[in-house]
Design a protein around this motif. Structure first.
Motif, short mmCIF file in Angstrom:
data_model
loop_
_atom_site.label_atom_id
_atom_site.label_comp_id
_atom_site.label_asym_id
_atom_site.label_seq_id
_atom_site.Cartn_x
_atom_site.Cartn_y
_atom_site.Cartn_z
N HIS A 225 0.83 -1.21 0.00
CA HIS A 225 0.00 0.00 0.00
C HIS A 225 0.86 1.26 0.00
O HIS A 225 0.57 2.22 -0.73
CB HIS A 225 -0.92 -0.01 1.22
N ASP A 226 1.94 1.28 0.80
CA ASP A 226 2.83 2.45 0.81
C ASP A 226 3.49 2.65 -0.55
O ASP A 226 3.60 3.78 -1.03
CB ASP A 226 3.93 2.26 1.87
N GLN A 227 3.94 1.56 -1.16
CA GLN A 227 4.62 1.67 -2.44
C GLN A 227 3.67 2.20 -3.51
O GLN A 227 4.07 3.01 -4.37
CB GLN A 227 5.19 0.31 -2.87
N ALA A 228 2.43 1.77 -3.46
CA ALA A 228 1.43 2.27 -4.42
C ALA A 228 1.25 3.78 -4.28
O ALA A 228 1.14 4.50 -5.28
CB ALA A 228 0.11 1.55 -4.24
N ASP A 229 1.23 4.27 -3.04
CA ASP A 229 1.11 5.71 -2.83
C ASP A 229 2.36 6.44 -3.29
O ASP A 229 2.28 7.52 -3.90
CB ASP A 229 0.84 6.02 -1.35
N ARG A 230 3.51 5.87 -3.00
CA ARG A 230 4.77 6.49 -3.45
C ARG A 230 4.80 6.56 -4.98
O ARG A 230 5.15 7.60 -5.56
CB ARG A 230 5.95 5.67 -2.90
N ASP A 231 4.43 5.48 -5.64
CA ASP A 231 4.45 5.45 -7.10
C ASP A 231 3.46 6.44 -7.71
O ASP A 231 3.70 7.02 -8.77
CB ASP A 231 4.13 4.03 -7.61
N ALA A 232 2.33 6.64 -7.03
CA ALA A 232 1.29 7.54 -7.53
C ALA A 232 1.54 9.00 -7.13
O ALA A 232 0.80 9.89 -7.56
CB ALA A 232 -0.07 7.10 -7.01
N GLY A 233 2.56 9.22 -6.31
CA GLY A 233 2.84 10.58 -5.86
C GLY A 233 1.87 11.09 -4.82
O GLY A 233 1.76 12.31 -4.62
N ASN A 234 1.18 10.19 -4.15
CA ASN A 234 0.25 10.62 -3.10
C ASN A 234 1.01 11.12 -1.88
O ASN A 234 1.97 10.49 -1.45
CB ASN A 234 -0.67 9.46 -2.69
N LEU A 235 0.57 12.24 -1.32
CA LEU A 235 1.26 12.87 -0.21
C LEU A 235 0.29 13.14 0.94
O LEU A 235 -0.93 13.11 0.77
CB LEU A 235 1.89 14.19 -0.65
N LEU A 236 0.87 13.42 2.09
CA LEU A 236 0.10 13.86 3.25
C LEU A 236 -0.06 15.37 3.13
O LEU A 236 0.87 16.13 3.41
CB LEU A 236 0.85 13.49 4.54
N ARG A 237 -1.22 15.81 2.69
CA ARG A 237 -1.43 17.22 2.35
C ARG A 237 -1.81 18.08 3.56
O ARG A 237 -1.76 19.30 3.48
CB ARG A 237 -2.51 17.34 1.27
N MET A 238 -2.24 17.45 4.64
CA MET A 238 -2.61 18.20 5.84
C MET A 238 -1.36 18.61 6.62
O MET A 238 -0.27 18.10 6.36
CB MET A 238 -3.54 17.36 6.73
#
Length: 295
Positions: A225-238
Motif C-alpha cells: 500500500h505504501d509503495q502504491a502511494d509512493r508510485d502515484a505521488g500521493n502525499l500527506l497534504r494536511m
C-alpha cells in the motif's frame, strides 16, 4: 481495578461488522483521536489525553488486536488485510464517525502512528491534522534497516515470519519478550509505573497472535500500500508534526528528509527522551499537538 484515564468514560464501539473497539472518551471541543503503540494500550496517552481534554474532545481507542478491543483471527487467505494498516485506519474513521465526528485530528505513536499515516493517506478529507511519534512510514522503515544497525529491529523480522513459529516463541515467554521493549526503550523507568506496566504485559500476553499479525502485515500488505502511494505521488497534504528521538542520526539516515518526501507541510522535532515520549515527556507531546492544531 484496571487502570483507566482519569475523568474519561469508557465504551465499546462497533467499527467493522462484528468488530468492536474499547475506547476512552473525554473533554469537549474539536476532536482529536490518539492511537497507541507497541507493546501498549490506550493507557499510554493517560497524561496527554487529560491535558488535551481541557480544550478538545479526546478519543483514545485500543487498536484492533490490542488491549480490550476485539482480536479477530488473522485470515491468511485475505492477503494480510485483517491487520493491514488500511483496515485499522478504516476502524479509526468508523470509530470517530460513530461518535459523531466526520473530521478529526489524529495523533499516533509507534504502531498507532503507522495506522494514523495510512488513515491520512486513505482519508485526506477526514484527517485534518496528523502527528506521528517516533516512527518512520512503513516503506521507509524497511528501506533504512540494513546491516548490523538493523539488529535493533529484530522483532520486525521475527514477527514477519509465516504464522506459527513467531507466535509460539513469543507466547512461550511473553512477559520477558514484551517487557524487554518496555525496559530498553525507556530512558526513565518511572515513566511506566508498576500498575501500568502490569496492564501492558497482561494485555500483550493475551494478544500474541494479533500483535504478530499486525507486524506481519507491515512486512507485507502495508509495504504494498505504501509503495502504491509512493508510485502515484500521493502525499500527506494536511499539516503534519513529527516528534522523534535522535535515532535517525544514530542509524545513519536523515529522518526529517524521509518525512519531507511524504509531508510538504512538516514540522519535525527531536525530543530528548526515550521511545515512550507520551509517558516520558508528555508536556512536549501536548505542546506539539496543540501547536499542530493551530496550523
Amino acid at each position: 481495578m484496571h487502570p483507566t484515564i482519569p475523568g474519561f468514560t469508557y465504551r465499546r464501539v462497533p467499527v467493522d461488522g462484528d468488530i468492536t473497539l474499547n475506547v476512552a472518551v473525554g473533554g469537549s471541543g474539536s476532536p482529536v483521536v490518539l492511537l497507541h503503540g507497541f507493546p501498549q494500550t490506550h493507557l499510554m496517552w493517560r497524561h496527554v489525553a487529560v491535558e488535551l481534554a481541557a480544550r478538545h474532545t479526546v478519543i483514545c481507542p485500543d487498536l484492533r488486536g490490542y488491549g480490550a478491543s476485539d482480536k479477530p483471527a488473522e485470515d491468511a487467505g485475505a492477503d494480510g488485510l485483517t491487520y493491514a494498516k488500511r483496515t485499522m485506519a478504516a476502524d479509526t474513521v468508523a470509530l470517530a464517525r460513530a461518535l459523531g465526528h466526520d473530521r478529526f485530528a489524529l495523533a499516533g505513536h509507534d504502531r498507532g502512528a503507522l495506522v494514523a499515516i495510512r488513515a491520512a493517506l486513505d482519508h485526506p478529507e477526514v484527517i485534518t491534522h496528523l502527528a506521528s511519534l517516533d516512527v518512520l512510514p512503513t516503506l521507509d522503515t524497511w528501506d533504512v534497516m540494513h546491516g548490523t544497525s538493523a539488529a535493533v529491529g529484530f522483532h520486525l523480522y521475527l514477527m514477519a515470519q509465516p504464522p506459527g513459529l513467531p507466535e509460539r516463541m513469543i507466547a512461550a515467554s511473553a512477559d520477558a519478550f514484551f517487557g524487554h521493549f518496555l525496559d530498553i526503550w525507556t530512558r526513565d523507568p518511572r515513566a511506566i509505573p508498576a500498575d501500568i506496566r502490569a496492564a501492558y504485559l497482561a494485555a500483550s500476553r493475551a494478544s500474541v497472535p494479533s500483535v504478530v499479525a499486525d507486524y506481519r502485515a507491515s512486512a507485507g500488505i502495508d509495504v504494498v500500500h505504501d509503495q502504491a502511494d509512493r508510485d502515484a505521488g500521493n502525499l500527506l497534504r494536511m499539516p503534519v508534526s513529527v516528534l522523534q528521538q535522535d535515532w535517525g542520526t544514530a542509524l545513519g539516515f536523515d529522518a526529517a528528509a524521509r518525512w519531507r518526501a511524504w509531508a510538504p507541510d512538516l514540522r519535525h522535532t527531536t525530543v530528548s527522551c526515550g521511545h515512550f515520549m507520551a509517558e516520558e515527556a508528555p508536556q512536549d507531546v501536548v505542546g506539539a499537538v496543540l501547536d499542530l492544531l493551530t496550523r
